[in-house]
Write an enzyme that holds these catalytic residues in place. Structure first.
Site, PDB file in Angstrom:
ATOM      1  N   ALA A 192       5.855  -3.980   1.742  1.00 39.79           N
ATOM      2  CA  ALA A 192       4.449  -4.284   1.478  1.00 39.79           C
ATOM      3  C   ALA A 192       3.649  -3.154   0.845  1.00 39.79           C
ATOM      4  O   ALA A 192       2.682  -3.412   0.133  1.00 39.79           O
ATOM      5  CB  ALA A 192       3.761  -4.700   2.776  1.00 39.79           C
ATOM      6  N   ALA A 193       3.977  -1.880   1.121  1.00 42.10           N
ATOM      7  CA  ALA A 193       3.134  -0.781   0.649  1.00 42.10           C
ATOM      8  C   ALA A 193       3.123  -0.755  -0.873  1.00 42.10           C
ATOM      9  O   ALA A 193       4.121  -1.076  -1.509  1.00 42.10           O
ATOM     10  CB  ALA A 193       3.657   0.541   1.205  1.00 42.10           C
ATOM     11  N   PRO A 194       1.981  -0.378  -1.481  1.00 46.05           N
ATOM     12  CA  PRO A 194       0.765   0.130  -0.858  1.00 46.05           C
ATOM     13  C   PRO A 194      -0.218  -0.922  -0.374  1.00 46.05           C
ATOM     14  O   PRO A 194      -1.254  -0.570   0.170  1.00 46.05           O
ATOM     15  CB  PRO A 194       0.141   0.953  -1.979  1.00 46.05           C
ATOM     16  CG  PRO A 194       0.540   0.257  -3.214  1.00 46.05           C
ATOM     17  CD  PRO A 194       1.937  -0.258  -2.956  1.00 46.05           C
ATOM     18  N   GLY A 195       0.038  -2.210  -0.564  1.00 46.21           N
ATOM     19  CA  GLY A 195      -0.777  -3.203   0.108  1.00 46.21           C
ATOM     20  C   GLY A 195      -1.593  -4.139  -0.751  1.00 46.21           C
ATOM     21  O   GLY A 195      -2.293  -5.001  -0.208  1.00 46.21           O
ATOM     22  N   SER A 196      -1.520  -4.029  -2.062  1.00 43.01           N
ATOM     23  CA  SER A 196      -2.336  -4.910  -2.909  1.00 43.01           C
ATOM     24  C   SER A 196      -1.930  -6.374  -2.756  1.00 43.01           C
ATOM     25  O   SER A 196      -2.777  -7.264  -2.665  1.00 43.01           O
ATOM     26  CB  SER A 196      -2.216  -4.479  -4.376  1.00 43.01           C
ATOM     27  OG  SER A 196      -2.689  -3.168  -4.552  1.00 43.01           O
ATOM     28  N   LYS A 197      -0.627  -6.622  -2.730  1.00 42.68           N
ATOM     29  CA  LYS A 197      -0.168  -8.007  -2.566  1.00 42.68           C
ATOM     30  C   LYS A 197      -0.463  -8.501  -1.152  1.00 42.68           C
ATOM     31  O   LYS A 197      -0.782  -9.678  -0.953  1.00 42.68           O
ATOM     32  CB  LYS A 197       1.331  -8.101  -2.873  1.00 42.68           C
ATOM     33  CG  LYS A 197       1.694  -7.821  -4.324  1.00 42.68           C
ATOM     34  CD  LYS A 197       3.173  -8.051  -4.559  1.00 42.68           C
ATOM     35  CE  LYS A 197       3.578  -7.700  -5.986  1.00 42.68           C
ATOM     36  NZ  LYS A 197       3.520  -6.254  -6.249  1.00 42.68           N
ATOM     37  N   ASP A 223       6.883  -1.982   5.943  1.00 40.68           N
ATOM     38  CA  ASP A 223       7.402  -0.980   5.021  1.00 40.68           C
ATOM     39  C   ASP A 223       8.168   0.067   5.820  1.00 40.68           C
ATOM     40  O   ASP A 223       7.795   0.369   6.970  1.00 40.68           O
ATOM     41  CB  ASP A 223       6.286  -0.311   4.215  1.00 40.68           C
ATOM     42  CG  ASP A 223       6.820   0.287   2.920  1.00 40.68           C
ATOM     43  OD1 ASP A 223       6.846  -0.441   1.910  1.00 40.68           O
ATOM     44  OD2 ASP A 223       7.213   1.469   2.910  1.00 40.68           O
ATOM     45  N   ASP A 288       9.172  -8.430  -2.498  1.00 40.40           N
ATOM     46  CA  ASP A 288       8.912  -7.595  -3.669  1.00 40.40           C
ATOM     47  C   ASP A 288       9.727  -6.317  -3.479  1.00 40.40           C
ATOM     48  O   ASP A 288       9.228  -5.313  -2.990  1.00 40.40           O
ATOM     49  CB  ASP A 288       7.420  -7.293  -3.784  1.00 40.40           C
ATOM     50  CG  ASP A 288       7.070  -6.567  -5.065  1.00 40.40           C
ATOM     51  OD1 ASP A 288       7.538  -6.982  -6.138  1.00 40.40           O
ATOM     52  OD2 ASP A 288       6.338  -5.558  -4.994  1.00 40.40           O
ATOM     53  N   CYS A 341       9.655  -5.199 -10.418  1.00 36.95           N
ATOM     54  CA  CYS A 341       8.976  -4.719 -11.620  1.00 36.95           C
ATOM     55  C   CYS A 341      10.014  -4.096 -12.557  1.00 36.95           C
ATOM     56  O   CYS A 341       9.765  -3.082 -13.190  1.00 36.95           O
ATOM     57  CB  CYS A 341       7.880  -3.723 -11.276  1.00 36.95           C
ATOM     58  SG  CYS A 341       8.400  -2.353 -10.236  1.00 36.95           S
TER      59      CYS A 341
END
Length: 849
Positions: A192-197, A223, A288, A341
């Site tokens: 999950a980090a840094p947390g935008s999603k 994370d 992700d 990505c």
């Protein structure tokens, strides 16, 4: 307990600091100084070389884009990435912010493209719902340095710091949109980090929820890296949610938190039976995963010089394991999104194909081409080749025997092992090969025959799986970064062989994880507080081999920087499962210097304890007049074993409460870094300790509890509300509305809430959205809100003030306030603790609670 004695290579990479690619070493300067003309005093800055022959060759062969588009594709990869940001729909001011962008900045800003042609300066991303995501054609450097853009840049910095917008790369916003999250869903964000999603997922479960209520769903954000957990907590803290749990686990070994059969009959498990939760499973899972990150070349140009094909090969095994673990935790009928990505098919289509094969028909790939129709995307590839040590390999049967401990059949389109191929004659033994997976010529074994040429001419296999249902986003389609996304639907339970994931230890065996992990170039992660973007994909790429892949010693590391070091005895893994007696005994810790905390079997982690001090809880409910209809008792937790020295009390939703209870009965399998919404804080000042209730409401918890309060509430006129924000402290007799001052003096000493009353509104009406925490002192009312939040609220109430005929002139109001302060209207010493406690809402760098 993780990592001791295992994965030495990965721990070494984890501890190595990243080379500073922006700065020449002193020796470089001195050597260059001897070569330049004596009249030159400084070395000229040289930009990164935005080309890599190995990169070009690799992706031309893979046919990521048609040959006729290659020049456009590579040109865009060399251009700076446009700045993008998302309006947080959870903000009470999101409509105003969107309106300001649509009606002000879109009309006032102009931009030019690289050819000098005028283009739209800022615009909403057409594929993101409700015009909540925006892209600026100005680069981040332009935003910082161009004075004409100063107002727009200041706007972005302020709203980002407050939490009303999130700077996030445009393509990074895409994966959560395909999860189809609803308010009743349990969602897992595995890396999950840094947390935008994670923030996006939280917004989705809160969509259409009435003020003062909570969704029945929740999000678990996980994370492995402790420092990145801190950043994750800071990012999501702005959401002010009671429906989030942050955990600290390896994604491929995320606990199932299953209620053991032999405990199902315990008398204490009654609430588990009532809730129906006996195993932690999720309606939606976001994978992700860590990746090589070459989709972020536009904002991380140092990847150009370090890129090699071995980076993707080395991560394939880990990516498969994380995706399979996510599928195992997914409920039947649920949806999982796999994303990277990276543009590399070995990290993308090959992983998706292997997951489908291992699932034995339990998973299907969903065709989402009709969703988000304005998003430019390309179908997934059905054929590709693998490059290893200078060889192009079309199928696994082409893999030399000495490389079969590194490459796996799942990396190829068919996934078939095939027949073995005799090894070509090489000049050096396989033991001499470098373990970093690099593709550099000097590290490759030199082939004695012309195998490389013949391999290159072989036709690649074609997968028979529907990989065209995946999507690949490339930069030149919509001026963005690159991304890969696949959406799975779980039809039935996974086969037993697929549900169990082997421990990934870094041993280079084909049956374990694939190739050894390469040292992937890290990218700079900038602090969220300085107004710069935090590259979510860059973080994944940069810390993959150490922070998100193999076993490390993080399970035994303290989660906070100021914790005591763990001694040798405490560092040993516990052999006994935790019991309730141990948790109860822990509450007997003597007051004084705080000892190392233990959360179940997790060393160095603050425990999660339900706060059941009835006298204190009843006192809080009585002081603030909390309605009985609000689910309050049983929903409060603390992170301190010593109940006499609890500084903060957190509130959790029904769904989080059930998960915590299940986790306790299952042996505390979850290593919880953060949980719940900070609702109350102990007031430690002298005046605060004399108040009837020593716990004040925190800024984060106010929006949730305010609709359920009946006491300690003041309804203010616009003028007095503004004056409180401007001058922070006002005496009772100095309020413009004398009735307001009288009501304030009648409140009990302690925390109170001042609510903005709109014109013509009575106190019996529904509570308005604007409210601030205050302290009712002996002679005055003082604001307990951070300076930046005061600034934002002042801007929001300025427009109504312009039509308020009762408002005194600015000079007159300032004179009144100055006179009040001069007479001793504010006691800053007594209120210092209160202000400091509230600063963490937007200003402080997050630390684990």
């Amino acid at each position: 307990m993780g990592g001791r004695g295992r994965s030495r290579t990965q721990r070494k990479h984890f501890r190595q600091s990243r080379e500073n690619v922006w700065k020449r070493s002193k020796s470089d300067h001195s050597d260059a100084a001897n070569l330049i003309d004596a009249s030159a005093t400084n070395l000229a800055w040289e930009p990164f070389a935005t080309q890599n022959q190995a990169f070009d060759e690799y992706y031309k062969v893979q046919e990521i884009v048609p040959p006729q588009e290659w020049d456009a594709f590579i040109d865009y990869l060399r251009k700076p990435l446009p700045a993008a940001f998302r309006i947080n729909s959870s903000s009470q001011f999101y409509v105003d912010i969107r309106s300001q962008l649509e009606n002000d900045f879109m009309n006032s800003l102009q931009a030019e493209d690289a050819d000098g042609n005028e283009v739209e300066a800022i615009k909403p991303l057409p594929w993101y719902p409700d015009n909540l995501a925006w892209q600026s054609n100005f680069s981040r450097n332009q935003l910082r340095k161009n004075q004409i853009l100063e107002r727009f840049h200041d706007f972005l910095k302020l709203e980002n710091e407050i939490g009303n917008i999130t700077r996030q790369e445009a393509v990074s916003m895409v994966p959560p949109l395909f999860l189809d999250v609803r308010p009743d869903h349990f969602v897992l964000d595995m890396c999950a980090a840094p947390g935008s999603k994670t923030f996006q997922l939280l917004e989705m479960i809160y969509k259409l929820i009435d003020p003062g209520t909570l969704p029945s769903g929740m999000v678990i954000a996980n994370d492995l890296d402790v420092q990145r957990c801190n950043l994750l907590i800071h990012q999501t803290k702005r959401m002010c949610t009671a429906n989030l749990v942050v955990t600290n686990h390896e994604a491929q070994h995320f606990p199932s938190c299953h209620l053991h059969r032999n405990r199902a009959g315990d008398s204490q498990s009654g609430y588990i039976k009532e809730s129906g939760i006996r195993q932690l499973q999720f309606d939606r899972v976001l994978c992700d995963v860590p990746c090589s990150g070459d989709g972020t070349l536009r904002k991380a140009p140092d990847i150009w010089r370090k890129w090699n094909a071995g980076m993707g090969n080395g991560l394939h095994g880990l990516q498969v394991q994380i995706a399979m673990r996510g599928a195992a935790l997914l409920k039947v009928g649920g949806r999982m999104v796999y994303s990277t990505c990276s543009m590399n098919p070995v990290e993308n289509e090959a992983v998706v194909a292997e997951v489908l094969r291992r699932s034995g028909g339990a998973l299907e790939l969903i065709n989402v081409s009709s969703e988000l129709p304005q998003l430019a995307r390309r179908p997934g590839l059905k054929k590709w080749k693998v490059r290893d040590k200078g060889l192009w390999l079309a199928s696994y049967k082409d893999v030399p025997k000495y490389r079969r401990s590194v490459l796996t059949p799942g990396m190829f389109p068919s996934g078939e092992p095939g027949a073995e191929t005799p090894d070509p004659e090489i000049k050096q033994s396989s033991e001499q090969l470098h373990e970093d997976g690099t593709d550099n010529a000097e590290n490759e074994p030199q082939l004695m025959d012309d195998s490389a040429t013949t391999m290159d001419n072989l036709e690649a296999e074609v997968s028979d799986l529907p990989l065209e249902h995946c999507m690949r986003i490339v930069s030149h389609d919509q001026n963005s970064g690159a991304f890969f996304i696949a959406v799975f639907h779980k039809i039935t339970s996974l086969p037993a062989s697929a549900a169990s994931v082997k421990k990934f230890t870094g041993v280079t065996k084909a049956t374990d994880s694939g190739s050894p992990q390469p040292q992937i170039p890290k990218t700079e992660m900038k602090d969220a507080l300085n107004g710069d973007e935090i590259g979510e994909e860059n973080v994944n790429a940069g810390e993959t081999p150490n922070g998100n892949s193999l076993d490390t010693e993080m399970d035994e590391a303290p989660l906070e920087a100021d914790k005591n070091k763990i001694d040798d005895e405490n560092a040993k893994e516990e052999t006994e499962p935790p019991t309730e007696a141990k948790v109860v005994d822990a509450t007997k810790i003597a007051a004084g210097k705080r000892k190392l905390q233990i959360q179940g079997r997790w060393r160095g982690v603050d425990p999660v304890i339900f706060y059941k001090e009835d006298a204190v809880v009843n006192g809080i409910m009585e002081f603030y007049g909390i309605k009985e209809s609000f689910p309050f008792k049983g929903h409060l937790i603390t992170r301190n074993n010593d109940m006499n020295h609890v500084k903060r009390i957190y509130y959790v939703s029904d769904s989080v409460k059930e998960v915590l209870e299940l986790n306790f009965l299952a042996g505390q399998q979850l290593k919880i870094a953060s949980v719940g919404l900070k609702m109350f804080e102990r007031q430690t000042s002298k005046e605060g300790s004399n108040a009837p209730c020593i716990f004040r409401i925190s800024s984060e918890g106010l929006p949730l509890i305010l609709p359920h309060m009946t006491k300690q509430i003041l309804h203010s006129s616009v003028v007095d509300f503004k004056h409180l924000l401007q001058y922070k402290t006002i005496k009772f007799q100095d309020f413009v509305d004398p009735e307001f001052g009288k009501k304030a003096s009648e409140l009990m000493l302690g925390c109170c809430v001042v609510v903005l009353k709109k014109e013509g509104q009575t106190s019996s009406d529904a509570l308005p959205p604007l409210a601030i925490n205050c302290w009712r002192g002996r002679t005055n009312v003082s604001v307990m809100v951070t300076a930046i939040d005061c600034q934002e609220l002042l801007e929001r109430v300025t427009a109504p003030l312009s039509t308020d005929t009762d408002e005194p002139s600015k000079g007159e109001a300032e004179a009144e306030a100055d006179s009040s302060i001069a007479e001793g209207g504010v006691d800053h010493g007594k209120m210092k603790d209160s202000e400091d406690g509230s600063r963490s809402n937007a200003r402080e760098t997050a630390t684990l609670v």
